[in-house]
Design an enzyme around this catalytic site. Structure first.
Site, PDB file in Angstrom:
ATOM      1  N   HIS A 121       0.576  -0.886  -0.142  1.00 32.89           N
ATOM      2  CA  HIS A 121       0.250   0.216  -0.244  1.00 32.89           C
ATOM      3  C   HIS A 121       0.548   1.253   0.231  1.00 32.89           C
ATOM      4  CE1 HIS A 121      -3.621  -1.902   0.294  1.00 32.89           C
ATOM      5  NE2 HIS A 121      -3.677  -2.706   1.032  1.00 32.89           N
ATOM      6  N   THR A 122       2.666   1.376  -0.295  1.00 32.39           N
ATOM      7  CA  THR A 122       2.986   2.368  -1.188  1.00 32.39           C
ATOM      8  C   THR A 122       3.239   3.218  -1.894  1.00 32.39           C
ATOM      9  OG1 THR A 122       5.055   0.700  -1.088  1.00 32.39           O
ATOM     10  CG2 THR A 122       4.685   1.641   0.716  1.00 32.39           C
ATOM     11  N   GLY A 170      -4.353 -12.610  -4.129  1.00 28.10           N
ATOM     12  CA  GLY A 170      -3.047 -11.212  -4.519  1.00 28.10           C
ATOM     13  C   GLY A 170      -1.943 -11.517  -4.486  1.00 28.10           C
ATOM     14  N   SER A 209     -10.940 -18.293 -22.771  1.00 29.29           N
ATOM     15  CA  SER A 209     -10.114 -18.493 -21.841  1.00 29.29           C
ATOM     16  C   SER A 209     -10.223 -19.455 -21.286  1.00 29.29           C
ATOM     17  CB  SER A 209     -10.308 -17.371 -20.252  1.00 29.29           C
ATOM     18  OG  SER A 209      -9.844 -17.278 -19.172  1.00 29.29           O
ATOM     19  N   GLY A 255      -8.377 -14.167  -7.526  1.00 25.78           N
ATOM     20  CA  GLY A 255      -8.220 -13.778  -6.224  1.00 25.78           C
ATOM     21  C   GLY A 255      -7.039 -14.024  -5.023  1.00 25.78           C
ATOM     22  N   GLU A 280      -6.546  -0.292 -15.441  1.00 24.62           N
ATOM     23  CA  GLU A 280      -6.787  -0.812 -14.477  1.00 24.62           C
ATOM     24  C   GLU A 280      -7.763  -0.413 -13.543  1.00 24.62           C
ATOM     25  OE1 GLU A 280      -7.278  -4.518 -11.412  1.00 24.62           O
ATOM     26  OE2 GLU A 280      -6.296  -4.010 -13.254  1.00 24.62           O
ATOM     27  N   TYR A 329     -10.419  -0.829  -0.103  1.00 23.96           N
ATOM     28  CA  TYR A 329      -8.961  -0.050  -0.949  1.00 23.96           C
ATOM     29  C   TYR A 329      -9.016   0.725  -1.270  1.00 23.96           C
ATOM     30  CZ  TYR A 329      -4.813  -0.990  -3.598  1.00 23.96           C
ATOM     31  OH  TYR A 329      -3.944  -0.597  -5.128  1.00 23.96           O
ATOM     32  N   ASP A 388       2.634  -2.816  -9.200  1.00 25.88           N
ATOM     33  CA  ASP A 388       1.951  -5.202  -9.658  1.00 25.88           C
ATOM     34  C   ASP A 388       2.570  -4.428 -11.250  1.00 25.88           C
ATOM     35  OD1 ASP A 388       1.099  -5.292  -8.186  1.00 25.88           O
ATOM     36  OD2 ASP A 388      -1.312  -5.661  -8.498  1.00 25.88           O
TER      37      ASP A 388
END
Length: 398
Positions: free
Chosen positions: A43-44, A143, A81, A141, A179, A243, A191
């Site tokens: 979260h930085t 992470g 997919s 899901g 995103e 979030y 990410d």
């Protein structure tokens, strides 16, 4: 060719063959993008801070073929997919590349569609229709950045096929916009950068304010260590309110302290001017940046083992100050530490997903087994525990 490279090559060959079965002709190529584990620095990234992730040996593969010759379906994007509902062989999504609007494409198809939207929008690129078949080994899901792996694989493929000549930081910015603007998740830049810039045997020290990046040696096997991932099976989503609320709190805190971002807040700033909740959020980000710097210094010195204590301190901060952990993540961390881990913490956005533990390699199985027993004793769903190694970033496989 390494064993991992051989596995990726074999997967790519199988995907190309499946593409021919689904679409009736061979793809133009197959591209891969790995998921990531964030060693430390949580979260930085959206606070212009410091992060230390690494690309992992689990990836999204896309086989792609551009439509040629125009015609009424010249701008149609046809996606398939292997992520499919129970009882179905494939999940299918179809849309036109022109005129895409946020929210127009549901589910997993939003990730490739977001890349098309940004390229065709402010990117000014004329994106033709194309066919794409996706297969991914990044758990959804958990992470580990499964969605960003799909976006990165898509942008790397389209960059090559359309001759765009984008550099890696530009691709990271583009997929972040996909995103944020199309999917609706207010994620940072970490990410995508890890997926694009990762190197085998190394972590990525990234300054999210300017994308300055450095590969830092992470010699796990050489030092008899392993990173165990515990997927708690508690699904999370970056598009949910938790979030976004944390990000909004950081922005409020920076504004109240007279800064454009928390990275700009001086060390002697008085957090007493903030309400208690915002002060806790700000404190986590500031101390987490310091933990990243300490971890990088230790890795540069070749001392991987002592990074463990920084991981554990990071988890305490995420649990208590940032409040993004959950009982399942806390149980995984506490159990791993009791079973001999050198350090452990939640990784990713939180509210579920995965924890990681830095362990002596010979204890990896015992740590995984201890966590499974603890979850069973608590009446929880069985977690998935597995080891990961730092791998190379995105690129063409065949």
């Amino acid at each position: 060719m390494s064993a991992q490279d051989q596995r990726e090559h074999d997967r790519a060959g199988a995907l190309a063959a499946r593409f021919a079965e689904v679409f009736g002709h061979a793809p133009d190529g197959v591209w891969r993008a790995p998921g990531r584990v964030n060693l430390i620095g949580e979260h930085t990234d959206y606070n212009d801070g410091l992060v230390l992730p690494f690309a992992i040996d689990r990836s999204a593969l896309v086989a792609v073929r551009l439509r040629r010759g125009g015609g009424p379906e010249g701008d149609v994007v046809d996606l398939a997919s292997t992520w499919a509902p129970a009882g179905e062989e494939l999940s299918r999504v179809r849309f036109r590349a022109g005129g895409l609007a946020p929210g127009a494409v549901p589910g997993w198809g939003a990730y490739p569609a977001g890349v098309v939207h940004v390229l065709a929008g402010s990117g000014g690129v004329e994106v033709p229709g194309f066919e794409l078949l996706l297969d991914s080994t990044v758990p959804v899901g958990a992470g580990l950045s499964s969605s960003h792996a799909v976006e990165v694989a898509t942008v790397v493929a389209l960059d090559e096929l359309l001759g765009l000549g984008l550099d890696r930081p530009a691709m990271a910015r583009l997929t972040q916009r996909a995103e944020n603007e199309f999917v609706g998740a207010p994620t940072g830049i970490m990410d995508q950068s890890a997926s694009l810039l990762g190197r085998a045997g190394a972590a990525l020290f990234l300054d999210c304010s300017d994308l300055a990046a450095e590969s830092v040696p992470l010699p796990l096997a050489e030092q008899g260590l392993a990173v165990v991932v515990v997927d708690t099976k508690v699904a999370h989503s970056h598009a949910d309110g938790g979030y976004a609320a944390r990000r909004a709190a950081c922005e409020r805190g920076a504004a109240a302290l007279g800064a454009g971002s928390l990275r700009e807040v001086p060390d002697d700033a008085d957090l007493g001017v903030l309400d208690p909740e915002t002060a806790r959020r700000v404190r986590h980000v500031r101390t987490e940046n310091r933990r990243v710097l300490a971890a990088v210094a230790r890795l540069r010195a070749g001392d991987v083992r002592s990074v463990g204590e920084l991981l554990t301190a990071s988890h305490a901060s995420l649990r208590d100050d940032y409040e993004v952990s959950c009982p399942e993540l806390d149980l995984a961390v506490d159990t791993a530490l009791a079973a001999g881990a050198l350090g452990a913490r939640m990784t990713g956005g939180g509210f579920g997903g995965s924890a990681i533990a830095l362990v002596p390699a010979e204890r990896a199985g015992a740590v995984a087994a201890a966590v499974e027993r603890a979850f069973a004793a608590a009446g929880l769903r069985r977690p998935a525990a597995f080891t990961v190694v730092p791998g190379d970033g995105a690129g063409r496989v065949r």
